[in-house]
Design a protein around this motif. Structure first.
Motif, PDB file in Angstrom:
ATOM      1  N   UNK A 132       0.972  -1.136  -0.333  1.00 28.61           N
ATOM      2  CA  UNK A 132       0.079  -0.003   0.089  1.00 28.61           C
ATOM      3  C   UNK A 132       0.828   0.923   0.209  1.00 28.61           C
ATOM      4  N   UNK A 133       1.743   0.506   0.277  1.00 27.39           N
ATOM      5  CA  UNK A 133       2.510   2.267   0.705  1.00 27.39           C
ATOM      6  C   UNK A 133       3.280   2.727  -0.272  1.00 27.39           C
ATOM      7  N   UNK A 134       3.976   1.127  -1.288  1.00 22.43           N
ATOM      8  CA  UNK A 134       4.386   1.388  -2.411  1.00 22.43           C
ATOM      9  C   UNK A 134       3.387   1.735  -3.548  1.00 22.43           C
ATOM     10  N   UNK A 135       2.047   1.544  -3.804  1.00 27.16           N
ATOM     11  CA  UNK A 135       1.433   2.399  -4.309  1.00 27.16           C
ATOM     12  C   UNK A 135       0.966   3.624  -4.224  1.00 27.16           C
ATOM     13  N   UNK A 136       1.483   4.245  -4.038  1.00 29.04           N
ATOM     14  CA  UNK A 136       1.420   5.850  -3.212  1.00 29.04           C
ATOM     15  C   UNK A 136       2.548   6.830  -4.167  1.00 29.04           C
ATOM     16  N   UNK A 137       3.365   5.338  -4.906  1.00 27.52           N
ATOM     17  CA  UNK A 137       4.207   6.308  -6.744  1.00 27.52           C
ATOM     18  C   UNK A 137       3.387   6.573  -7.064  1.00 27.52           C
TER      19      UNK A 137
END
Length: 228
Positions: free
Chosen positions: A72-77
């Motif tokens: 979910x954090x990675x998708x913030x890119x």
């Protein structure tokens, strides 16, 4: 950047070792949930309730975010990610998520037992008997108990209404009013559900259900979102 709104539940935290009461026939860590998660339980035995949440807080600090939190954090890119969580732990934040709304409160905070608007951050794991707010009332866990209003529900609805993509992960959609948030999403936007449970009824036609654990489902969804 498309807005990805996530409604997360206990199934996300379970893979980090945080137990849920719904997996235990209404028991939460061996206690009847109404004994430790209701105003009646608090009035009946404050010491029990306080100790219960102190132990949950201590347990939480010993757990670590898992792969679902991290993806979910990675998708913030690639997306404007907004998380609405039913969980009271801080694993989303510790993984690095920037925008997290806690519907049911936060273990890392305390609140006045007199005025729920008086909320305080905790820098330790224990709330003790005699710890009081500025108005002189005993501090209690900052957790929305059964029978209490959900103060951030309107804010969650507003977020859901602005979604371009909506993800439901780790929740059985049985806890209301949180389960109704999906009803406020724009019509025909893609909705994804990650949960191993298959006994869902009346799901929207624009919903894709991955019957997987939170971590396995997020690995699949990441590929779907980045290549669609």
């Amino acid at each position: 950047m498309e807005k990805l709104v996530v409604l997360s539940g206990a199934g996300v935290s379970a893979e980090s070792g945080i137990k849920t009461f719904r997996d235990s026939g209404g028991l939460w860590e061996g206690h009847d949930v109404m004994e430790v998660a209701s105003p009646e339980g608090w009035r009946k035995n404050q010491d029990l309730v306080q100790d219960f949440y102190n132990q949950r807080r201590k347990q939480m600090l010993e757990c670590q975010p898992n792969l679902a939190h991290q993806i979910l954090v990675e998708l913030e890119d690639n997306f404007d990610v907004q998380i609405i969580t039913q969980n009271v732990d801080d694993l989303h934040e510790r993984a690095g998520s920037k925008n997290v709304l806690h519907l049911h409160g936060e273990l890392r905070k305390a609140q006045s037992s007199l005025d729920p608007n008086l909320v305080y951050a905790l820098d330790h794991w224990e709330i003790k008997k005699g710890d009081k707010c500025e108005r002189g009332s005993q501090l209690r866990p900052n957790v929305v108990w059964f029978g209490e209003p959900v103060p951030k529900m309107l804010e969650a609805i507003d977020i859901a209404q602005k979604a371009d993509i909506f993800l439901i992960i780790g929740t059985s959609l049985q806890v209301y009013p949180a389960a109704s948030i999906v009803d406020y999403t724009p019509s025909n936007i893609p909705i994804y559900l990650i949960d191993p449970n298959s006994s869902f009824h009346s799901l929207p036609k624009n919903l894709t259900h991955f019957q997987k654990s939170a971590t396995e489902g997020m690995k699949i969804l990441k590929e779907v979102l980045l290549w669609s």
